[in-house]
Design an enzyme around this catalytic site. Structure first.
Site, PDB file in Angstrom:
ATOM      1  N   ARG A  61     -55.057 -33.513  -7.524  1.00 33.16           N
ATOM      2  CA  ARG A  61     -53.910 -34.251  -6.991  1.00 33.16           C
ATOM      3  C   ARG A  61     -54.233 -35.724  -6.764  1.00 33.16           C
ATOM      4  NH1 ARG A  61     -52.955 -33.950  -1.643  1.00 33.16           N
ATOM      5  NH2 ARG A  61     -53.649 -31.808  -1.490  1.00 33.16           N
ATOM      6  N   TYR A 114     -29.964 -48.141  -9.539  1.00 33.70           N
ATOM      7  CA  TYR A 114     -29.912 -46.794 -10.123  1.00 33.70           C
ATOM      8  C   TYR A 114     -29.389 -45.834  -9.047  1.00 33.70           C
ATOM      9  CZ  TYR A 114     -32.131 -42.633 -12.274  1.00 33.70           C
ATOM     10  OH  TYR A 114     -32.406 -41.412 -12.823  1.00 33.70           O
ATOM     11  N   ASP A 186     -37.495 -52.312  -9.224  1.00 31.54           N
ATOM     12  CA  ASP A 186     -37.453 -51.358 -10.332  1.00 31.54           C
ATOM     13  C   ASP A 186     -37.441 -52.179 -11.619  1.00 31.54           C
ATOM     14  OD1 ASP A 186     -36.626 -49.598 -12.384  1.00 31.54           O
ATOM     15  OD2 ASP A 186     -35.553 -48.312 -10.975  1.00 31.54           O
ATOM     16  N   LYS A 211     -38.920 -43.558 -19.574  1.00 29.33           N
ATOM     17  CA  LYS A 211     -38.096 -44.314 -20.511  1.00 29.33           C
ATOM     18  C   LYS A 211     -38.964 -44.926 -21.623  1.00 29.33           C
ATOM     19  CE  LYS A 211     -34.933 -42.979 -17.739  1.00 29.33           C
ATOM     20  NZ  LYS A 211     -34.427 -43.686 -16.589  1.00 29.33           N
TER      21      LYS A 211
END
Ligand SMILES: *Cc1c(COP(=O)(O)O)cnc(C)c1O
Length: 395
Positions: A61, A114, A186, A211
């Site tokens: 992790r 967003y 962002d 993306k």
């Protein structure tokens, strides 16, 4: 990072960063590391993982060679001191917000963000006693009037999701900096290739690597990059919350980076040509694209951005009903309807910006269509749209 590495050009970084053939039997690419347990050989080693200067691995992790390679590459590309990867873009956003917020804080989020970011603020952060306020993305230096003693962060997204307003990032960042308020952005649309957030006052840059970084619509991945103390803040938040990215997504993210510069140039050219062509269509009222002069903030785009990616919107003339829109979209051959973007393929999605705003009013009555220009032949794309418009108009 050595000084010579810091001056590598973006295309060279994309080709070489995060690779270690000598450490991997000569293999060009670092294989996906499937790791949960990391074994230590001595008790001394076990104890050393708590040293602040420990650079080895601890537990799956908390990173492995796959995450470190991807993070090193993105950090170098964006000119950051460090990067932290996450299992999705949305996880990266949530982690960046969490890292800079505590109960009783006031945070400022741009109205054009967003929409899941907005939902996270309204449904999660607000529940923990954070005062969430939305601001007009075109506010510029006027953000100063909204800053309070308990404002902990200002969140930007340029251009805005769906509507593509370009924010005056340096003006907003300068106002926040004066009060030591964190500036989060962002930067998914531009990628580190077309916008350099740290040159314009941003503290934490956030990417839906899903993306353009992954670039092939086959993995979910997010990454935050930062300078200074923010890197440690982000890393601690990520480790405690457990939103670590999986090895396959990290592998695909790193692989996507290798071709990102060439892909982006082509997405940019395809989108520009489609946008110019759409501007003259009788069915279209407006093209919302930062490179167009009538786009709000176009002057900041010209000043601060190095290019435009392949995502933009159009608004249709009012009056087309749902059935007409369905005739158009259901029959598309090449443009797919689906969330996300940044893969090799073209997409088209209808949306209603008026339903996801609170600080500004979206007045356009016509339906908005968000378009991602993929890598298909441009004439084929125009033909697909042309036939779609004919179905829309019932001809
Ligand atoms: C898609 C997207 C995200 C979220 O990324 P996921 O990987 O889908 O969670 C965040 N910001 C922007 C601008 C996006 O387009």
């Amino acid at each position: 990072m050595s000084d010579s590495k810091k001056t590598r050009s973006p295309e060279t970084i994309l080709t070489h960063a995060g690779r270690d053939p000598a450490g991997h039997h000569g293999a060009v690419n670092i294989p996906p590391y499937r790791t949960s347990t990391v074994l230590f050989e001595t008790l001394e080693q076990v104890k050393s993982i708590n040293n602040p200067d420990y650079t080895g691995y601890r537990y799956g992790r908390m990173g492995n060679p796959s995450s470190r390679a991807f993070e090193d590459a993105v950090a170098e590309l964006e000119g950051a001191d460090g990067a932290v990867s996450h299992c999705s873009g949305m996880a990266a956003i949530a982690m960046a917000l969490d890292a800079c917020t505590k109960q009783g804080d006031h945070i400022l989020i741009c109205d054009s963000t967003y929409s899941p970011t907005r939902k996270y603020c309204d449904n999660v952060l607000a529940r923990y006693g954070v005062d969430v306020e939305y601001y007009d993305p075109m506010i510029g230096a006027g953000i100063d009037k909204l800053l309070r003693d308990n404002t902990s962060l200002v969140y930007l997204e340029a251009p805005g999701s769906l509507t593509f307003e370009v924010q005056d990032v340096p003006a907003i960042a300068a106002a926040a900096k004066k009060r030591d308020i964190a500036v989060l952005m962002d930067n998914t649309w531009a990628t580190p290739l077309f916008f350099r957030p740290f040159d314009h006052g941003v503290d934490i840059s956030i990417h839906a690597a899903t993306k353009y970084m992954v670039g092939h619509a086959d993995a979910m991945l997010g990454v935050c990059t930062a300078r200074g103390n923010y890197v440690e803040k982000l890393r601690k938040t990520a480790w405690l919350s457990g939103h670590a990215a999986g090895p396959d997504a990290l592998y695909l993210g790193l692989r996507g980076l290798r071709s990102m510069a060439v892909r982006l140039k082509q997405h940019e050219a395809q989108a520009m040509e489609l946008a110019e062509w759409l501007k003259d269509r009788p069915e279209v009222v407006k093209v919302l694209h930062p490179a167009f002069e009538d786009c709000p903030g176009h002057e900041y785009f010209k000043r601060d951005f190095k290019g435009a990616s392949g995502l933009f919107s159009i608004t249709l003339k009012p009056g087309y009903d749902e059935a007409a829109l369905a005739r158009m979209l259901d029959g598309m051959n090449l443009f797919g309807m689906g969330f996300s973007w940044g893969g090799f393929e073209s997409l088209i999605m209808p949306d209603r910006p008026d339903q996801t705003r609170s600080a500004t009013i979206w007045n356009d009555e016509g339906m908005l269509l968000r378009i991602h220009a993929g890598l298909e032949n441009i004439s084929d794309l125009k033909e697909d749209l042309d036939q779609g418009f004919q179905r829309l108009s019932g001809t």
